[in-house]
Write an enzyme that holds these catalytic residues in place. Structure first.
Site, PDB file in Angstrom:
ATOM      1  N   LYS A 122       0.845  -1.196   0.000  1.00 39.36           N
ATOM      2  CA  LYS A 122       0.000   0.000   0.000  1.00 39.36           C
ATOM      3  C   LYS A 122       0.872   1.235   0.000  1.00 39.36           C
ATOM      4  O   LYS A 122       1.817   1.343   0.776  1.00 39.36           O
ATOM      5  CB  LYS A 122      -0.869  -0.002   1.280  1.00 39.36           C
ATOM      6  N   LYS A 154       5.583   3.533   8.318  1.00 41.83           N
ATOM      7  CA  LYS A 154       4.408   4.384   8.517  1.00 41.83           C
ATOM      8  C   LYS A 154       3.149   3.526   8.614  1.00 41.83           C
ATOM      9  O   LYS A 154       2.334   3.675   9.520  1.00 41.83           O
ATOM     10  CB  LYS A 154       4.290   5.349   7.326  1.00 41.83           C
ATOM     11  N   LYS A 171       5.350   2.006  -3.004  1.00 35.74           N
ATOM     12  CA  LYS A 171       5.288   3.351  -3.592  1.00 35.74           C
ATOM     13  C   LYS A 171       5.487   3.217  -5.084  1.00 35.74           C
ATOM     14  O   LYS A 171       6.077   2.241  -5.546  1.00 35.74           O
ATOM     15  CB  LYS A 171       6.393   4.239  -3.015  1.00 35.74           C
ATOM     16  N   GLY A 224      -2.792   8.348  -4.206  1.00 34.19           N
ATOM     17  CA  GLY A 224      -2.128   9.553  -4.700  1.00 34.19           C
ATOM     18  C   GLY A 224      -0.895   9.937  -3.900  1.00 34.19           C
ATOM     19  O   GLY A 224      -0.606   9.371  -2.848  1.00 34.19           O
ATOM     20  N   ASP A 225      -0.165  10.871  -4.425  1.00 33.32           N
ATOM     21  CA  ASP A 225       0.959  11.531  -3.752  1.00 33.32           C
ATOM     22  C   ASP A 225       1.175  12.814  -4.568  1.00 33.32           C
ATOM     23  O   ASP A 225       0.242  13.275  -5.247  1.00 33.32           O
ATOM     24  CB  ASP A 225       2.206  10.628  -3.734  1.00 33.32           C
ATOM     25  N   THR A 247      -4.682  13.558   5.472  1.00 37.39           N
ATOM     26  CA  THR A 247      -3.261  13.719   5.811  1.00 37.39           C
ATOM     27  C   THR A 247      -3.052  15.019   6.589  1.00 37.39           C
ATOM     28  O   THR A 247      -2.384  15.038   7.628  1.00 37.39           O
ATOM     29  CB  THR A 247      -2.389  13.703   4.544  1.00 37.39           C
ATOM     30  N   ASN A 277      -2.491  19.145  -1.586  1.00 35.91           N
ATOM     31  CA  ASN A 277      -3.482  18.453  -0.761  1.00 35.91           C
ATOM     32  C   ASN A 277      -3.134  18.483   0.730  1.00 35.91           C
ATOM     33  O   ASN A 277      -3.973  18.835   1.561  1.00 35.91           O
ATOM     34  CB  ASN A 277      -3.599  16.995  -1.252  1.00 35.91           C
ATOM     35  N   SER A 327      -6.878   5.787   3.831  1.00 38.19           N
ATOM     36  CA  SER A 327      -6.935   4.910   2.659  1.00 38.19           C
ATOM     37  C   SER A 327      -7.311   3.499   3.078  1.00 38.19           C
ATOM     38  O   SER A 327      -8.105   2.816   2.411  1.00 38.19           O
ATOM     39  CB  SER A 327      -5.567   4.864   1.962  1.00 38.19           C
TER      40      SER A 327
HETATM   41  P1  NDP Z   1       0.437  17.881  -4.140  1.00 43.71           P
HETATM   42  O1  NDP Z   1       0.890  17.516  -5.478  1.00 43.71           O
HETATM   43  O2  NDP Z   1      -1.013  18.049  -3.862  1.00 43.71           O
HETATM   44  O3  NDP Z   1       1.162  19.208  -3.631  1.00 43.71           O
HETATM   45  C1  NDP Z   1       2.543  19.281  -3.567  1.00 43.71           C
HETATM   46  C2  NDP Z   1       2.925  20.674  -3.094  1.00 43.71           C
HETATM   47  O4  NDP Z   1       4.314  20.689  -2.795  1.00 43.71           O
HETATM   48  C3  NDP Z   1       2.716  21.729  -4.171  1.00 43.71           C
HETATM   49  O5  NDP Z   1       2.446  22.957  -3.564  1.00 43.71           O
HETATM   50  C4  NDP Z   1       4.063  21.720  -4.888  1.00 43.71           C
HETATM   51  O6  NDP Z   1       4.361  22.922  -5.548  1.00 43.71           O
HETATM   52  C5  NDP Z   1       5.009  21.514  -3.723  1.00 43.71           C
HETATM   53  N1  NDP Z   1       6.205  20.805  -4.209  1.00 43.71           N
HETATM   54  C6  NDP Z   1       6.252  19.585  -4.752  1.00 43.71           C
HETATM   55  N2  NDP Z   1       7.487  19.266  -5.134  1.00 43.71           N
HETATM   56  C7  NDP Z   1       8.234  20.321  -4.828  1.00 43.71           C
HETATM   57  C8  NDP Z   1       9.595  20.600  -4.978  1.00 43.71           C
HETATM   58  N3  NDP Z   1      10.450  19.717  -5.535  1.00 43.71           N
HETATM   59  N4  NDP Z   1      10.034  21.801  -4.535  1.00 43.71           N
HETATM   60  C9  NDP Z   1       9.181  22.686  -3.980  1.00 43.71           C
HETATM   61  N5  NDP Z   1       7.861  22.473  -3.820  1.00 43.71           N
HETATM   62  C10 NDP Z   1       7.409  21.309  -4.231  1.00 43.71           C
HETATM   63  O7  NDP Z   1       1.040  16.742  -3.167  1.00 43.71           O
HETATM   64  P2  NDP Z   1       0.632  16.349  -1.684  1.00 43.71           P
HETATM   65  O8  NDP Z   1       0.142  17.541  -0.943  1.00 43.71           O
HETATM   66  O9  NDP Z   1      -0.216  15.151  -1.755  1.00 43.71           O
HETATM   67  O10 NDP Z   1       2.034  15.895  -1.093  1.00 43.71           O
HETATM   68  C11 NDP Z   1       2.896  16.761  -0.368  1.00 43.71           C
HETATM   69  C12 NDP Z   1       3.841  15.939   0.485  1.00 43.71           C
HETATM   70  O11 NDP Z   1       3.099  15.156   1.428  1.00 43.71           O
HETATM   71  C13 NDP Z   1       4.721  14.941  -0.280  1.00 43.71           C
HETATM   72  O12 NDP Z   1       5.959  14.837   0.370  1.00 43.71           O
HETATM   73  C14 NDP Z   1       3.958  13.634  -0.114  1.00 43.71           C
HETATM   74  O13 NDP Z   1       4.807  12.526  -0.239  1.00 43.71           O
HETATM   75  C15 NDP Z   1       3.457  13.789   1.304  1.00 43.71           C
HETATM   76  N6  NDP Z   1       2.313  12.972   1.679  1.00 43.71           N
HETATM   77  C16 NDP Z   1       1.146  12.989   0.974  1.00 43.71           C
HETATM   78  C17 NDP Z   1       0.064  12.254   1.385  1.00 43.71           C
HETATM   79  C18 NDP Z   1      -1.241  12.303   0.700  1.00 43.71           C
HETATM   80  O14 NDP Z   1      -2.192  11.683   1.182  1.00 43.71           O
HETATM   81  N7  NDP Z   1      -1.397  13.045  -0.390  1.00 43.71           N
HETATM   82  C19 NDP Z   1       0.155  11.361   2.554  1.00 43.71           C
HETATM   83  C20 NDP Z   1       1.395  11.469   3.274  1.00 43.71           C
HETATM   84  C21 NDP Z   1       2.419  12.228   2.825  1.00 43.71           C
HETATM   85  P3  NDP Z   1       4.292  22.982  -7.161  1.00 43.71           P
HETATM   86  O15 NDP Z   1       2.825  22.972  -7.482  1.00 43.71           O
HETATM   87  O16 NDP Z   1       4.966  24.246  -7.509  1.00 43.71           O
HETATM   88  O17 NDP Z   1       5.009  21.773  -7.666  1.00 43.71           O
HETATM   89  O1  2IT Z   2       2.953   9.048   1.583  1.00 44.91           O
HETATM   90  C1  2IT Z   2       1.820   8.585   1.801  1.00 44.91           C
HETATM   91  O2  2IT Z   2       1.526   8.027   2.855  1.00 44.91           O
HETATM   92  C2  2IT Z   2       0.799   8.730   0.751  1.00 44.91           C
HETATM   93  N1  2IT Z   2       1.077   9.339  -0.286  1.00 44.91           N
HETATM   94  C3  2IT Z   2      -0.557   8.118   0.922  1.00 44.91           C
HETATM   95  C4  2IT Z   2      -0.540   6.678   0.506  1.00 44.91           C
HETATM   96  C5  2IT Z   2      -1.885   5.994   0.492  1.00 44.91           C
HETATM   97  O3  2IT Z   2      -1.864   4.808   0.111  1.00 44.91           O
HETATM   98  O4  2IT Z   2      -2.905   6.573   0.829  1.00 44.91           O
END
Ligand code: NDP
Ligand code: 2IT
Length: 448
Positions: free
Chosen positions: A89, A113, A125, A164-165, A209, A240, A380
């Site tokens: 997952k 995690k 992943k 997603g991520d 998250t 997100n 999830s």
């Molecule tokens: P999104 O794609 O929704 O948003 C990502 C955000 O981070 C955007 O504002 C983006 O800016 C910025 N960003 C991404 N890459 C970079 C970079 N290289 N340098 C600077 N800014 C960056 O992703 P999420 O919000 O889902 O994910 C954000 C973080 O949280 C990640 O590390 C992800 O692994 C982690 N995460 C996500 C989960 C989820 O459920 N979605 C769960 C747990 C962890 P821009 O638009 O300019 O690229």
């Molecule tokens: O980093 C993370 O935990 C996620 N992007 C969510 C993974 C998931 O299966 O919901």
């Protein structure tokens, strides 16, 4: 030489071009020394060697055609890191920086995690170096369909369940699910999570998250006689995780004064108006810069050569919610000298190892990613439960479960830290608590 040092040295030789993967493993293993030294049977079972080698790593071609008829070839990945606790997952990331090292670090973190959530999910992943920025909706759809044309043979609701991520949200999950359903000719709702609410998605998954991060933060502060109410908060990212971290922080009475994206950050001394950020980011897929054009008094600062101007802003709490290694040692020093009291990692591995150590040495509370951002994957897993039941819970029911899960995760991190006399080092606490579960499950299942 200690067992852990030997494993780390061998890994370095084996994975020379994978700095992020080595960083993630190094961070976990170094905190496990007091545990591993007590258990010689771990070495006999080659437990750490097995834990740091993915069960399976898939790399594949994704070819697709843009709106002008030009053909592009990207690389797709899925790492099925450890399936000892449940079906693999973990999310899918679409970003040009994606490579094997990034996918492996994320997969490795996901194993621990997912163990912390207490739910039956293994760690995985995936993703691609595809850049969704500037692509039309049709291009995104064709890319997702091509990606699924290969991925479908490796996943399944009892096998591996992507979500997603970065760069993969409900739109992409929709296209991926549609293609999977078409290929399989079966409605296997639980094969992907983060689905739309109309076709098997869970209420509160979108918020999970970010909300979960604040539930963890609330517990961490409470255990240290502090609270979120009245604090000034800065949040990197505006995707997100960042948006829903902001929403819950505001509900808890914090003042969020800054958010960012990869181009720069906005500062709003009066407090961020989240409805405007949602409009720009969720509806228009625009840039955070536009916030300063729409809100009087807000100031935009451009990032220069990958700098993170957001960490120059004074705050009590910093929530890195964008990407890996977005707080380095210099930035950590800046945050501490500006009076930061707590860091909550919404992103995966946002803080470099020397920055983590600097925060801990200076008595800053640090909510580590694999514990603090586990609310997304936990919800999830709740989506999978609902899909299996062919039923859905109301928002409050999912949200209450999420709150309990995050409260329990904090309690496990605290308990493990106390057991090893580590004070408020929840980074080590999280690693030890997660390792305890994964190691026991691996030993119980024998050499497989
Ligand atoms: P999104 O794609 O929704 O948003 C990502 C955000 O981070 C955007 O504002 C983006 O800016 C910025 N960003 C991404 N890459 C970079 C970079 N290289 N340098 C600077 N800014 C960056 O992703 P999420 O919000 O889902 O994910 C954000 C973080 O949280 C990640 O590390 C992800 O692994 C982690 N995460 C996500 C989960 C989820 O459920 N979605 C769960 C747990 C962890 P821009 O638009 O300019 O690229
Ligand atoms: O980093 C993370 O935990 C996620 N992007 C969510 C993974 C998931 O299966 O919901």
């Amino acid at each position: 030489m200690f067992y852990i040092d030997k494993v780390l040295e061998d890994l370095k030789l084996k994975n020379t071009n994978e700095p992020e993967f080595l960083q993630a493993v190094n961070e976990v293993l170094t905190t496990l020394k007091p545990v591993v030294e007590k258990h010689p049977e771990f070495q006999t079972a080659a437990l750490l060697e097995r834990m740091t080698e993915p069960e399976r790593l898939i790399s594949f071609r994704v070819s697709w055609m843009d709106d002008n008829g030009k053909i592009h070839v990207n690389r797709g990945y899925r790492v099925q890191f450890n399936g000892v606790i449940g079906p693999f997952k973990g999310g899918l990331r679409f970003h040009p920086s994606v490579n094997q090292s990034i996918i492996k670090f994320l997969g490795f973190e996901q194993v621990f995690k997912n163990a912390l959530t207490g739910l039956p999910i293994g760690g995985a992943k995936g993703g691609s170096d595809f850049d969704p920025k500037g692509k039309s909706d049709n291009e995104i759809m064709r890319f997702c369909q091509s990606f699924m044309n290969e991925l479908y043979r490796h996943i399944g609701q009892d096998v591996d369940v992507p979500a997603g991520d970065i760069g993969v949200g409900s739109r992409e999950i929709g296209y991926l699910f549609g293609q999977y359903r078409k290929i399989r000719n079966a409605y296997e709702a639980g094969v992907l999570t983060g689905k739309g609410l109309e076709y098997g998605g869970s209420l509160a998954r979108k918020e999970a998250t970010g909300y979960g991060l604040l539930y963890f933060m609330r517990e961490m502060l409470k255990a240290n006689n502090m609270q979120i109410n009245g604090k000034t908060v800065i949040i990197s990212g505006s995707g997100n995780v960042a948006i829903y971290a902001c929403e819950k922080a505001q509900q808890y009475g914090a003042k969020v004064v800054a958010m960012s994206d990869s181009n720069g950050c906005v500062y709003d001394a009066d407090g961020i108006k989240l409805d405007i950020v949602k409009q720009i980011k969720e509806a228009e897929r625009g840039r955070i810069k536009e916030y300063a054009q729409r809100v009087k008094g807000a100031v935009y600062t451009e990032s220069v050569n990958g700098s993170h101007p957001i960490w120059e802003i004074k705050a009590d709490i910093a929530l890195p919610c964008a990407t890996q290694n977005e707080i380095n040692l210099e930035e950590a020093k800046l945050l501490v000298s500006n009076g930061v009291k707590a860091i909550g990692e919404g992103a995966n591995m946002p803080t470099t190892v020397d920055a983590i150590n600097y925060f801990l040495k200076n008595g800053i509370l640090l909510a580590p990613a694999k514990a603090a951002n586990a609310g997304g994957v936990a919800t999830s897993a709740l989506e999978m439960s609902q899909n299996s039941m062919r039923y859905s819970w109301i928002f409050d029911e999912v949200d209450e479960k999420l709150d309990k899960i995050m409260t329990n995760i904090f309690a496990s991190c605290k308990k493990a830290a106390e057991e090893y006399n580590l004070g408020t080092n929840y980074v080590a606490g999280a690693n030890i608590a997660a390792f305890d579960k994964v190691s026991k499950a691996m030993l119980a299942q024998g050499l497989v």
